[in-house]
Design a protein around this motif. Sequence first.
Motif: not given
Length: 424
Positions: A214-221, A270-278, A313-316, A319-324
């Motif tokens: 749910n967090n990884r898309e804004c299709y529903h926003c 960073f990491g496979e398939v953008q595991r960590n992203r800023i 600044m969005r930080i992903l 498996p367990n965090s997103w941030n603003h």
Amino acid sequence: MNQHDLLNVRHASLDEAKTTMSELLENRASNYSLDAQLYNDPHMFRIDMEEIFQKEWLFVGMTSEIPKKGDYITVDVGQNSLLILRDAEGNVNAFHNTCRHRGSVLCTEHRGKVANLVCPYHQWTYDLKGNLLFAGTEMNKDFDLKQHGLKSVFCKTGGGFIYVCLGKTQPDDGFDDYLATLDAYMEPYDVENTKLAVESTMYERANWKLVLENNRECYHCSGSHPELLNTLLEWDDTEDPRAPQDFHDHYNAQAAKWDAEGIPHKSKSFGEVQRNRIVRMPLKKGTQVMTMDGSAACTKPLGRIQNRELGSMRILHLPNSWNHMQSDHFIVFRVLPVSAQESIVTTKWFVHKDAVEGVDYDTDKLRRVWDATNEQDKVLGERNQLGINSIGYQPGPYSETFEFGVINFLEWYSNTVKKNLKAK
């Protein structure tokens, strides 16, 4: 059936589940949702806990939550209670929150401060580095204190974020490169001089993967989050294929101001398939932060920040965090599984440490947008879980433009579980 036979049955059942999970992940269509078992089966959930949450880096909290010697927080990862605390040298350490005597939990509060760690059961005492100092005079003369220190957990920090790994070894996935970049990108916020203003803990009757999806898309926003969309631009990053030219023009204009102030903003992964992203994204024109009307949430900006229109600044971190991260406050989100169909979502809001509640900021204004958004997402996630539990459910297709973040997440999840299962 005796206990030995019962244990063998349980092991066989788990082994069968691992075989089934490997087959489901190997044969899944990459742009479709997962098989129902991977969202609702207790055996599959146990494998998730063992292969993801007990082996991968997890976000647990911020360094400014434990600013001084002896300050601690506790975090439960499944049945594993963890203790994260600051020692006398200012280092952040993590331990299993269990006494080496008979296993009692040491710290029972969510957060607190100690001079030493004293077990409430038999008063065994440990220092802030986990060394056993006292075990009473009742132990025999050959008892070795040095052999009974607390069990440590791998712990690393970057940019004020605290991560732990419960595994026997640390994952070799370039995590240190992410932490180094996080240090640089978080420098303007001066996290050590922030404080926790308020937090919320939400229980959600949904599998942890549904929470992340749910967090990884804004299709529903547009259909679900009117408060959030007062300020948020729904594009996922600066290269989002859906973004129109006026977004790029807006971004470029804001980026020029950020450059002038020395604020990092180039997208990093960073990491496979953008595991960590800023990625730093502008908010809607004329808005400063994620409040109901887009106006300032705190009179004191963070760190060295001057430009109130700093965007988010969005930080992903999977498996367990997103941030603003915003100009006058930042918000961190942490997801921890409870069972196959239950999760805990914790949200924390941070402000400048000198900001005074009721004078410089109002907690209601600070949290109103995300309280509403979290509750809306909870409803969506729980409905999603109920539908998946139906015998009528079958995996459905994701949009490669609107839901590419979900596709990336499940690819990371699938590859990580398969890798860790094969490594046994």
